[in-house]
Design an enzyme around this catalytic site. Structure first.
Site, PDB file in Angstrom:
ATOM      1  N   CYS A 175      -4.541  12.438  11.713  1.00  0.00           N
ATOM      2  CA  CYS A 175      -5.623  11.746  12.444  1.00  0.00           C
ATOM      3  C   CYS A 175      -5.207  10.768  14.533  1.00  0.00           C
ATOM      4  O   CYS A 175      -5.287  11.322  14.902  1.00  0.00           O
ATOM      5  CB  CYS A 175      -5.190  10.801  10.775  1.00  0.00           C
ATOM      6  N   ARG A 193       0.009  15.159  12.236  1.00  0.00           N
ATOM      7  CA  ARG A 193       0.334  14.924  10.587  1.00  0.00           C
ATOM      8  C   ARG A 193       0.777  15.542  10.044  1.00  0.00           C
ATOM      9  O   ARG A 193      -0.158  15.983   9.456  1.00  0.00           O
ATOM     10  CB  ARG A 193      -0.885  13.509   9.484  1.00  0.00           C
ATOM     11  N   ASP A 243       4.388   0.942  11.859  1.00  0.00           N
ATOM     12  CA  ASP A 243       3.042   0.277  11.753  1.00  0.00           C
ATOM     13  C   ASP A 243       3.136  -1.607  12.697  1.00  0.00           C
ATOM     14  O   ASP A 243       1.591  -1.989  12.184  1.00  0.00           O
ATOM     15  CB  ASP A 243       3.662   0.201   9.901  1.00  0.00           C
ATOM     16  N   ILE A 287       2.200  18.910   7.473  1.00  0.00           N
ATOM     17  CA  ILE A 287       3.626  18.624   6.369  1.00  0.00           C
ATOM     18  C   ILE A 287       4.305  19.443   6.299  1.00  0.00           C
ATOM     19  O   ILE A 287       5.358  19.885   5.319  1.00  0.00           O
ATOM     20  CB  ILE A 287       2.817  18.684   5.225  1.00  0.00           C
ATOM     21  N   ASP A 288       4.885  20.518   7.428  1.00  0.00           N
ATOM     22  CA  ASP A 288       5.610  21.484   7.199  1.00  0.00           C
ATOM     23  C   ASP A 288       7.268  20.880   5.964  1.00  0.00           C
ATOM     24  O   ASP A 288       7.887  21.567   5.979  1.00  0.00           O
ATOM     25  CB  ASP A 288       6.348  21.537   8.589  1.00  0.00           C
ATOM     26  N   LEU A 289       7.431  19.616   6.449  1.00  0.00           N
ATOM     27  CA  LEU A 289       8.849  19.511   5.959  1.00  0.00           C
ATOM     28  C   LEU A 289       8.191  19.333   4.775  1.00  0.00           C
ATOM     29  O   LEU A 289       9.387  19.095   3.787  1.00  0.00           O
ATOM     30  CB  LEU A 289       9.487  17.883   6.362  1.00  0.00           C
ATOM     31  N   LYS A 329       0.861  -1.144   0.218  1.00  0.00           N
ATOM     32  CA  LYS A 329       0.043  -0.052  -0.422  1.00  0.00           C
ATOM     33  C   LYS A 329       0.902   0.787   0.690  1.00  0.00           C
ATOM     34  O   LYS A 329       0.374   2.704  -0.775  1.00  0.00           O
ATOM     35  CB  LYS A 329      -0.842   0.027   1.024  1.00  0.00           C
ATOM     36  N   ASN A 330       2.105   1.371   1.043  1.00  0.00           N
ATOM     37  CA  ASN A 330       2.751   2.408   0.808  1.00  0.00           C
ATOM     38  C   ASN A 330       3.470   2.686  -0.010  1.00  0.00           C
ATOM     39  O   ASN A 330       4.767   3.534  -0.160  1.00  0.00           O
ATOM     40  CB  ASN A 330       3.189   2.251   2.488  1.00  0.00           C
ATOM     41  N   ARG A 375      -8.448  -0.895   4.107  1.00  0.00           N
ATOM     42  CA  ARG A 375      -8.141   0.905   3.817  1.00  0.00           C
ATOM     43  C   ARG A 375      -6.626  -0.042   2.826  1.00  0.00           C
ATOM     44  O   ARG A 375      -6.067   0.133   2.121  1.00  0.00           O
ATOM     45  CB  ARG A 375      -7.395   1.895   4.433  1.00  0.00           C
TER      46      ARG A 375
END
Ligand code: EPZ
Length: 424
Positions: A117, A122, A310, A124-126, A22-23, A402
């Site tokens: 989540c 989570r 994970d 997204i600054d980077l 998936k990833n 998912r």
């Protein structure tokens, strides 16, 4: 909403075939936005997240067909909008990985902020730090929760970018944006996950010039355009680890086919510390936990090649059943112990102090009604249900669906006594 009912199942046995990762497949699909030519991706798993990414790409104008056997054809002949769908980003935060390709292809992108989540904020600054370093203007509209990113007048210009944390998503977004930037980009302290290498391999097939993927320093020499490609998704190392733990927790013996041993070294090492036999054979990875007393170990999650976050919750479910106490430390996400309450409803007796969970071990779990609090925690609850007395009911299993292809069928194939039912 559907749920999974699991009865105590005894030792699992037989073999299971691992699906595409998936990833890996999500960024591979996003990368097709970088070219107007057709891209073929094989071994695409049938997952809810893949469906969301398909809708996201079609929203931008991609034409996608599939042969029903895991082969996707994707062609973004032209991009019809630079604005991402808020509903789709809400449905899957990983769809933000389209930002880099769109910025590189169109010079501009408007994306809803993904928000947090269950497992963490989570941010997204980077990702945004990387786009700025490539000369883009980043306008964060917190009120409307969108970000508007626009390349400079000369387009994206390569530069050196240091990632304060080896973020997988930020590495992927910056890597894809840099493929069409002018000059050379160097990503320092880059993520080293196998999914990064898989993405770089597909991008290089498309004509990109990337060196060092899989190390902490990735060098990208920009090119004028990219072409189509044919690429096969790597097998899912987290699904592999999940089934290794299914053998371990039930004291069974299974062979895992289509897995890459090199991608699961930390999981193998930890299972061996507990007394599980793990061997690479010509048929696949053999995991044997039959007829033996298994003992505890300590886990600390880290970016790859450290122990994968994970697998933290599935491994914790296993540790509740071995002799002796274990300590599980989660260093990657700030709130990834939501499954502890659920395991404690089954009698696990786990306590948490800061980012450490203390697992007493030696427990005979009892069936209960529990929730899947995130994708991997859902898998952990099913594993616990396999060895708990009585019946365990796991609800909110949309999380599981998912990220795990044919989840129930694969467990049934190993002798597990479980079924998927619609919630009454
Ligand atoms: C990817 O998420 C995976 N998802 C996750 O898998 C996985 O747990 C994670 O990598 C770590 O391995 C996909 O690949 C689709 P990160 P990602 O950016 O990219 C912080 C699953 O169950 N961070 O490496 O979002 C962040 O808050 C999912 O399959 C920043 O601070 O992970 C977190 O604490 C769950 N700023 C840490 O880094 C940023 O700009 C790791 O995040 C980005 C991240």
């Amino acid at each position: 909403m559907a749920k999974i009912l699991i009865n105590s199942s005894g030792p699992l046995s037989g073999s299971v075939f691992i699906s595409g990762a998936k990833n890996a497949v999500l960024p591979l699909m996003a990368a097709t936005l970088l070219t107007s030519e057709e891209c073929i991706i094989d071994d695409v798993p049938s997952l809810a997240d893949v469906t969301v990414m398909r809708k996201m790409l079609e929203n931008f104008g991609s034409v996608i067909t599939d042969d029903g056997k895991g082969r996707l054809s994707i062609r973004a002949r032209e991009i019809t909008t630079i604005e991402g769908s808020k509903d789709l980003v809400r449905e899957m935060r990983a769809s933000t990985v389209v930002m880099g390709p769109l910025l590189a292809r169109c010079g501009e992108v408007i994306m809803p902020l993904p928000g947090g989540c269950a497992i963490g904020k989570r941010p997204i600054d980077l990702h945004l730090k990387g786009f700025k370093a490539l000369g883009a203007d980043v306008d964060l509209d917190m009120e409307n929760e969108i970000v508007h990113i626009k390349a400079g007048p000369e387009g994206l210009i390569g530069d050196v970018i240091y990632l304060d944390f080896p973020s997988v998503g930020a590495t992927e977004n910056i890597l894809m944006a840099a493929t069409l930037a002018k000059g050379t980009t160097i990503i320092e302290n880059a993520a080293k996950e196998p999914e990064i290498i898989d993405l770089a391999n597909q991008l290089n097939k498309m004509g990109a010039k990337i060196k060092g993927a899989g190390t902490d320093t990735i060098r990208i020499t920009g090119v004028a355009r990219l072409t189509g490609s044919i690429h096969t998704v790597i097998p899912d190392r987290i699904e592999t680890g999940t089934f290794m733990l299914a053998a371990a927790i039930t004291r069974g013996r299974i062979v895992i086919k289509n897995a890459i041993p090199g991608h699961v070294r930390p999981i193998v090492a930890k299972l061996k510390e507990c007394g599980v036999t793990v061997e690479t054979t010509e048929y696949g990875i053999l995991v044997d936990a039959t007829d033996r007393v298994l003992t505890s170990t300590n886990i600390k999650t880290l970016p790859y090649p450290g122990f994968p976050t994970d697998i933290q919750s599935p491994f914790m479910a296993f540790l509740t059943t071995v002799e002796g106490p274990s300590v599980v430390r989660e260093t990657v996400f700030e709130n990834r112990f939501m499954h502890v309450n659920e395991l404690n409803r089954m009698g696990a007796d786990i306590s948490i102090e800061n980012r450490e969970a203390r697992v007493p071990g030696g427990k005979h779990l009892k069936g209960a009604k529990v929730r899947a609090t995130d994708l991997r925690a859902g898998a952990a609850m099913v594993l616990a249900g396999l060895v708990a007395s009585g019946t365990t009911e796991v609800s909110e299993i949309y999380h599981i669906e998912r990220g795990y292809e044919n989840f129930v069928q694969k467990f049934k194939g190993l002798g597990a006594d479980l079924m998927r039912v619609e919630e009454d």
